[in-house]
Design a protein around this motif. Sequence first.
Motif, PDB file in Angstrom:
ATOM      1  N   ALA A  41       2.217 -11.799   2.258  1.00 46.20           N
ATOM      2  CA  ALA A  41       1.127 -10.950   2.746  1.00 46.20           C
ATOM      3  C   ALA A  41       1.706  -9.566   2.996  1.00 46.20           C
ATOM      4  CB  ALA A  41       0.534 -11.525   4.028  1.00 46.20           C
ATOM      5  N   TRP A  42       0.893  -8.541   2.888  1.00 46.72           N
ATOM      6  CA  TRP A  42       1.366  -7.170   3.054  1.00 46.72           C
ATOM      7  C   TRP A  42       0.210  -6.292   3.506  1.00 46.72           C
ATOM      8  CZ3 TRP A  42       0.522  -9.840  -1.340  1.00 46.72           C
ATOM      9  CH2 TRP A  42      -0.436  -9.346  -2.216  1.00 46.72           C
ATOM     10  N   ASN A  43       0.573  -5.159   4.124  1.00 43.61           N
ATOM     11  CA  ASN A  43      -0.465  -4.206   4.488  1.00 43.61           C
ATOM     12  C   ASN A  43      -0.540  -3.098   3.433  1.00 43.61           C
ATOM     13  OD1 ASN A  43       1.678  -2.470   5.139  1.00 43.61           O
ATOM     14  ND2 ASN A  43       1.268  -2.495   7.337  1.00 43.61           N
ATOM     15  N   ASP A  44      -1.557  -2.262   3.550  1.00 42.71           N
ATOM     16  CA  ASP A  44      -1.762  -1.199   2.562  1.00 42.71           C
ATOM     17  C   ASP A  44      -0.558  -0.269   2.459  1.00 42.71           C
ATOM     18  OD1 ASP A  44      -4.276  -2.134   1.906  1.00 42.71           O
ATOM     19  OD2 ASP A  44      -5.338  -0.706   3.188  1.00 42.71           O
ATOM     20  N   LYS A  45       0.045   0.044   3.588  1.00 34.99           N
ATOM     21  CA  LYS A  45       1.171   0.985   3.582  1.00 34.99           C
ATOM     22  C   LYS A  45       2.350   0.415   2.785  1.00 34.99           C
ATOM     23  CE  LYS A  45       2.601   4.985   5.042  1.00 34.99           C
ATOM     24  NZ  LYS A  45       2.002   6.230   4.613  1.00 34.99           N
ATOM     25  N   ALA A  46       2.590  -0.893   2.876  1.00 39.10           N
ATOM     26  CA  ALA A  46       3.662  -1.516   2.085  1.00 39.10           C
ATOM     27  C   ALA A  46       3.356  -1.384   0.599  1.00 39.10           C
ATOM     28  CB  ALA A  46       3.836  -2.973   2.473  1.00 39.10           C
ATOM     29  N   GLY A  47       2.091  -1.533   0.254  1.00 39.03           N
ATOM     30  CA  GLY A  47       1.689  -1.373  -1.138  1.00 39.03           C
ATOM     31  C   GLY A  47       1.877   0.048  -1.641  1.00 39.03           C
ATOM     32  N   GLU A  48       1.700   1.022  -0.756  1.00 40.66           N
ATOM     33  CA  GLU A  48       1.878   2.431  -1.127  1.00 40.66           C
ATOM     34  C   GLU A  48       3.356   2.813  -1.228  1.00 40.66           C
ATOM     35  OE1 GLU A  48      -0.135   4.836   1.788  1.00 40.66           O
ATOM     36  OE2 GLU A  48      -1.969   3.673   1.580  1.00 40.66           O
ATOM     37  N   VAL A  49       4.153   2.410  -0.254  1.00 37.95           N
ATOM     38  CA  VAL A  49       5.542   2.865  -0.150  1.00 37.95           C
ATOM     39  C   VAL A  49       6.493   2.047  -1.022  1.00 37.95           C
ATOM     40  CG1 VAL A  49       7.500   3.101   1.451  1.00 37.95           C
ATOM     41  CG2 VAL A  49       5.215   3.841   2.144  1.00 37.95           C
ATOM     42  N   LEU A  50       6.284   0.739  -1.079  1.00 38.72           N
ATOM     43  CA  LEU A  50       7.245  -0.124  -1.759  1.00 38.72           C
ATOM     44  C   LEU A  50       6.817  -0.472  -3.176  1.00 38.72           C
ATOM     45  CD1 LEU A  50       7.988  -2.410   1.291  1.00 38.72           C
ATOM     46  CD2 LEU A  50       9.432  -0.590   0.369  1.00 38.72           C
ATOM     47  N   SER A  51       5.725  -1.193  -3.290  1.00 36.51           N
ATOM     48  CA  SER A  51       5.282  -1.655  -4.603  1.00 36.51           C
ATOM     49  C   SER A  51       3.815  -2.067  -4.497  1.00 36.51           C
ATOM     50  CB  SER A  51       6.141  -2.846  -5.033  1.00 36.51           C
ATOM     51  OG  SER A  51       5.825  -3.260  -6.330  1.00 36.51           O
ATOM     52  N   ASP A  52       3.092  -1.951  -5.591  1.00 35.43           N
ATOM     53  CA  ASP A  52       1.698  -2.379  -5.600  1.00 35.43           C
ATOM     54  C   ASP A  52       1.679  -3.890  -5.807  1.00 35.43           C
ATOM     55  OD1 ASP A  52      -0.991  -2.756  -5.807  1.00 35.43           O
ATOM     56  OD2 ASP A  52      -1.307  -1.186  -7.299  1.00 35.43           O
ATOM     57  N   PHE A  53       1.917  -4.612  -4.720  1.00 34.57           N
ATOM     58  CA  PHE A  53       2.054  -6.067  -4.779  1.00 34.57           C
ATOM     59  C   PHE A  53       0.830  -6.749  -5.388  1.00 34.57           C
ATOM     60  CE2 PHE A  53       4.679  -4.966  -0.960  1.00 34.57           C
ATOM     61  CZ  PHE A  53       5.910  -5.273  -1.524  1.00 34.57           C
ATOM     62  N   GLY A  54      -0.342  -6.203  -5.143  1.00 32.32           N
ATOM     63  CA  GLY A  54      -1.572  -6.812  -5.627  1.00 32.32           C
ATOM     64  C   GLY A  54      -1.694  -6.842  -7.139  1.00 32.32           C
ATOM     65  N   LYS A  55      -0.994  -5.966  -7.830  1.00 35.09           N
ATOM     66  CA  LYS A  55      -1.053  -5.918  -9.293  1.00 35.09           C
ATOM     67  C   LYS A  55      -0.013  -6.819  -9.946  1.00 35.09           C
ATOM     68  CE  LYS A  55      -3.156  -1.410  -9.910  1.00 35.09           C
ATOM     69  NZ  LYS A  55      -3.030  -0.078 -10.496  1.00 35.09           N
ATOM     70  N   GLN A  56       0.784  -7.495  -9.138  1.00 39.46           N
ATOM     71  CA  GLN A  56       1.849  -8.332  -9.676  1.00 39.46           C
ATOM     72  C   GLN A  56       1.499  -9.806  -9.544  1.00 39.46           C
ATOM     73  OE1 GLN A  56       5.016  -7.160  -7.133  1.00 39.46           O
ATOM     74  NE2 GLN A  56       5.013  -5.064  -7.863  1.00 39.46           N
ATOM     75  N   PRO A  57       1.855 -10.593 -10.549  1.00 39.09           N
ATOM     76  CA  PRO A  57       1.681 -12.042 -10.393  1.00 39.09           C
ATOM     77  C   PRO A  57       2.552 -12.535  -9.234  1.00 39.09           C
ATOM     78  CG  PRO A  57       2.333 -11.470 -12.656  1.00 39.09           C
ATOM     79  CD  PRO A  57       2.431 -10.222 -11.830  1.00 39.09           C
ATOM     80  N   ALA A  58       2.099 -13.572  -8.546  1.00 36.72           N
ATOM     81  CA  ALA A  58       2.849 -14.106  -7.404  1.00 36.72           C
ATOM     82  C   ALA A  58       4.282 -14.459  -7.791  1.00 36.72           C
ATOM     83  CB  ALA A  58       2.138 -15.323  -6.829  1.00 36.72           C
ATOM     84  N   SER A  59       4.499 -14.926  -9.010  1.00 34.56           N
ATOM     85  CA  SER A  59       5.846 -15.317  -9.441  1.00 34.56           C
ATOM     86  C   SER A  59       6.799 -14.122  -9.531  1.00 34.56           C
ATOM     87  CB  SER A  59       5.785 -16.023 -10.792  1.00 34.56           C
ATOM     88  OG  SER A  59       5.271 -15.148 -11.783  1.00 34.56           O
ATOM     89  N   GLU A  60       6.254 -12.914  -9.584  1.00 36.63           N
ATOM     90  CA  GLU A  60       7.076 -11.704  -9.658  1.00 36.63           C
ATOM     91  C   GLU A  60       7.083 -10.923  -8.349  1.00 36.63           C
ATOM     92  OE1 GLU A  60       5.867  -9.435 -13.070  1.00 36.63           O
ATOM     93  OE2 GLU A  60       6.049 -11.169 -14.389  1.00 36.63           O
ATOM     94  N   ARG A  61       6.309 -11.368  -7.385  1.00 37.43           N
ATOM     95  CA  ARG A  61       6.177 -10.679  -6.103  1.00 37.43           C
ATOM     96  C   ARG A  61       7.286 -11.160  -5.159  1.00 37.43           C
ATOM     97  NH1 ARG A  61       1.203 -12.366  -4.642  1.00 37.43           N
ATOM     98  NH2 ARG A  61       0.272 -11.172  -6.296  1.00 37.43           N
ATOM     99  N   ILE A  62       8.514 -10.895  -5.568  1.00 34.90           N
ATOM    100  CA  ILE A  62       9.710 -11.334  -4.848  1.00 34.90           C
ATOM    101  C   ILE A  62      10.549 -10.087  -4.593  1.00 34.90           C
ATOM    102  CG2 ILE A  62      11.781 -12.776  -4.991  1.00 34.90           C
ATOM    103  CD1 ILE A  62      10.089 -14.511  -7.022  1.00 34.90           C
ATOM    104  N   MET A  63      10.811  -9.785  -3.321  1.00 32.37           N
ATOM    105  CA  MET A  63      11.486  -8.526  -2.986  1.00 32.37           C
ATOM    106  C   MET A  63      12.827  -8.375  -3.696  1.00 32.37           C
ATOM    107  SD  MET A  63       9.599  -6.454  -1.399  1.00 32.37           S
ATOM    108  CE  MET A  63      10.831  -5.223  -1.038  1.00 32.37           C
ATOM    109  N   LEU A  64      13.627  -9.437  -3.755  1.00 28.05           N
ATOM    110  CA  LEU A  64      14.920  -9.323  -4.424  1.00 28.05           C
ATOM    111  C   LEU A  64      14.738  -8.983  -5.899  1.00 28.05           C
ATOM    112  CD1 LEU A  64      17.977  -9.556  -3.897  1.00 28.05           C
ATOM    113  CD2 LEU A  64      17.809 -11.906  -4.742  1.00 28.05           C
ATOM    114  N   ARG A  65      13.805  -9.610  -6.539  1.00 26.16           N
ATOM    115  CA  ARG A  65      13.513  -9.336  -7.942  1.00 26.16           C
ATOM    116  C   ARG A  65      13.065  -7.887  -8.121  1.00 26.16           C
ATOM    117  NH1 ARG A  65       9.617  -8.728 -11.220  1.00 26.16           N
ATOM    118  NH2 ARG A  65       9.636  -9.566 -13.312  1.00 26.16           N
TER     119      ARG A  65
END
Length: 177
Positions: A41-65
């Motif tokens: 789970a993430w907030n909007d600011k994480a999506g802006e600053v780090l990565s657009d998590f919502g556009k990624q498949p769950a299998s790729e939504r891994i911080m280390l990756r």
Amino acid sequence: MPDTVPSINTVSPDLNPQWRDIISQLSYPSFITNERSEVLAWNDKAGEVLSDFGKQPASERIMLRLLFLDQGLRRRMLNWEEFALYSVAVFRTYYDMHLHDPWYKDMVVKLCEDSMDFADMWKLHNIQGKKVNRVVIQSLGTNQSVTYDINSVASLADHPCLHICIYTPVAESLESN
């Protein structure tokens, strides 16, 4: 009610709604992850600053990756090598704790194939416990950077493997740039 309500994005329905409420209210980049570094789970600011998590498949939504394979994030992370070394060492700690979980081995094999930098850092066999860590991220589309301390709140209720990660901006008096 304000026009812009903070939102929370989640991919794990079993997360406590209170945890989602907590990170949705934070103005700092924040997300919930597990020991695999899967972003649940993430907030909007994480999506802006780090990565657009919502556009990624769950299998790729891994911080280390993402740290090794998201070239945009990597370019904007000004202390990338230091942060990557720390992150690999923390991941190895969890890897060693879960030797019988094939997911960890599969992830390491795949990252070693996809990233020579990861493969080189993995060979160092460093181990590190989670602690407050610092990262410097250049804002999208600007030459300005923000220094964050990453605070991790662990052992959420009955889920000791979950962490809330909060990227807290460092006071300007502490910044070196």
